[in-house]
Scaffold this motif. Structure first.
Motif, PDB file in Angstrom:
ATOM      1  N   CYS A  19       0.843  -1.192   0.000  1.00  0.00           N
ATOM      2  CA  CYS A  19       0.000   0.000   0.000  1.00  0.00           C
ATOM      3  C   CYS A  19       0.879   1.245   0.000  1.00  0.00           C
ATOM      4  O   CYS A  19       2.005   1.236   0.521  1.00  0.00           O
ATOM      5  N   GLY A  26      -4.008   7.588  -1.670  1.00  0.00           N
ATOM      6  CA  GLY A  26      -3.046   6.506  -1.831  1.00  0.00           C
ATOM      7  C   GLY A  26      -3.420   5.569  -2.955  1.00  0.00           C
ATOM      8  O   GLY A  26      -4.360   5.819  -3.713  1.00  0.00           O
ATOM      9  N   ASN A 101      -6.233   2.871  -0.520  1.00  0.00           N
ATOM     10  CA  ASN A 101      -4.981   2.110  -0.467  1.00  0.00           C
ATOM     11  C   ASN A 101      -5.136   0.707   0.102  1.00  0.00           C
ATOM     12  O   ASN A 101      -4.185   0.095   0.562  1.00  0.00           O
TER      13      ASN A 101
END
Length: 219
Positions: A19, A26, A101
């Motif tokens: 991630c 993200g 993310n």
């Protein structure tokens, strides 16, 4: 022997997710897809699954499935439903402001029917796959009541499964006016001492679902 080698090969092909950034800004590499269903759980929408909205970080997937497995034993009569997760590569995930993310997952609240039986909350296109459902301040909607005991148990096992793997839960977002019911369950003390609940009212109410952000290191 052949099947064993095939299993090893498949295991080797499975890559750990990575991630990047934050839940609000993200992305995700090697996202892992949540299964459509299990012995005591199911996804909220086959359509959304086909649209690729059921991906999470590989460690989040392990934590979620381990939690459901534990609940099979500790709460064998309860059923659960997960909702929105994220895209395989993360990034913007409308209409959500987070889920970018692989560390954010929505779970539909477990509910009891008029007979006190654990049942799945109906999720379909007519109620925006459950997100258009509105529970009152006592946790009631039509003939359904939020099963706060089952929900509290789920949050506890998610936390324990995370800690067992060296991770944690960052926060849980759930309607502030309904949170006191969780603290009245047998898991109240554990929740107070271990789980961070958002006290601010979110841009959407979060009464028909609870949003969980997992705390896993990102690049």
């Amino acid at each position: 022997m052949t099947s064993y080698l095939a299993l090893v090969a498949c295991t080797g092909m499975a890559e750990e997710s990575i991630c990047y950034g934050t839940t609000a800004d993200g992305r995700l590499q090697n996202g892992a897809k949540l299964p459509a269903s299990g012995n005591n759980f199911e996804g909220y929408s086959g359509v959304a699954r086909l649209a690729g909205r059921s991906y999470v970080h590989s460690q989040v997937r392990e934590i979620i499935l381990a939690a459901y497995k534990e609940l099979e034993t500790s709460h064998p009569l309860k059923v659960y439903k997960y909702a929105e997760a994220g895209f395989k590569d993360g990034g913007q995930f409308k209409p959500h402001k987070t889920h970018r993310n692989g560390l954010s997952v929505d779970f539909m609240v477990p509910v009891l029917d008029s007979n006190g039986k654990s049942v799945q909350l109906p999720t379909n296109p007519f109620n925006k796959f459950g997100y258009n459902i509105e529970f009152n301040n006592s946790g009631h909607y039509k003939n359904f009541t939020i099963d706060f005991e089952a929900m509290a148990a789920h949050i506890v096992v998610l936390h324990k499964a995370s800690k067992q793997r060296g991770y944690d839960l960052w926060r849980v977002i759930f309607a502030p006016e309904l949170q006191p019911y969780l603290f009245k369950t047998q898991y109240g003390d554990y929740l107070r001492n271990n789980i961070v609940f958002s006290k601010k009212r979110s841009w959407v109410r979060h009464d028909e679902h609870y949003h969980v952000d997992f705390e896993i290191p990102c690049e």
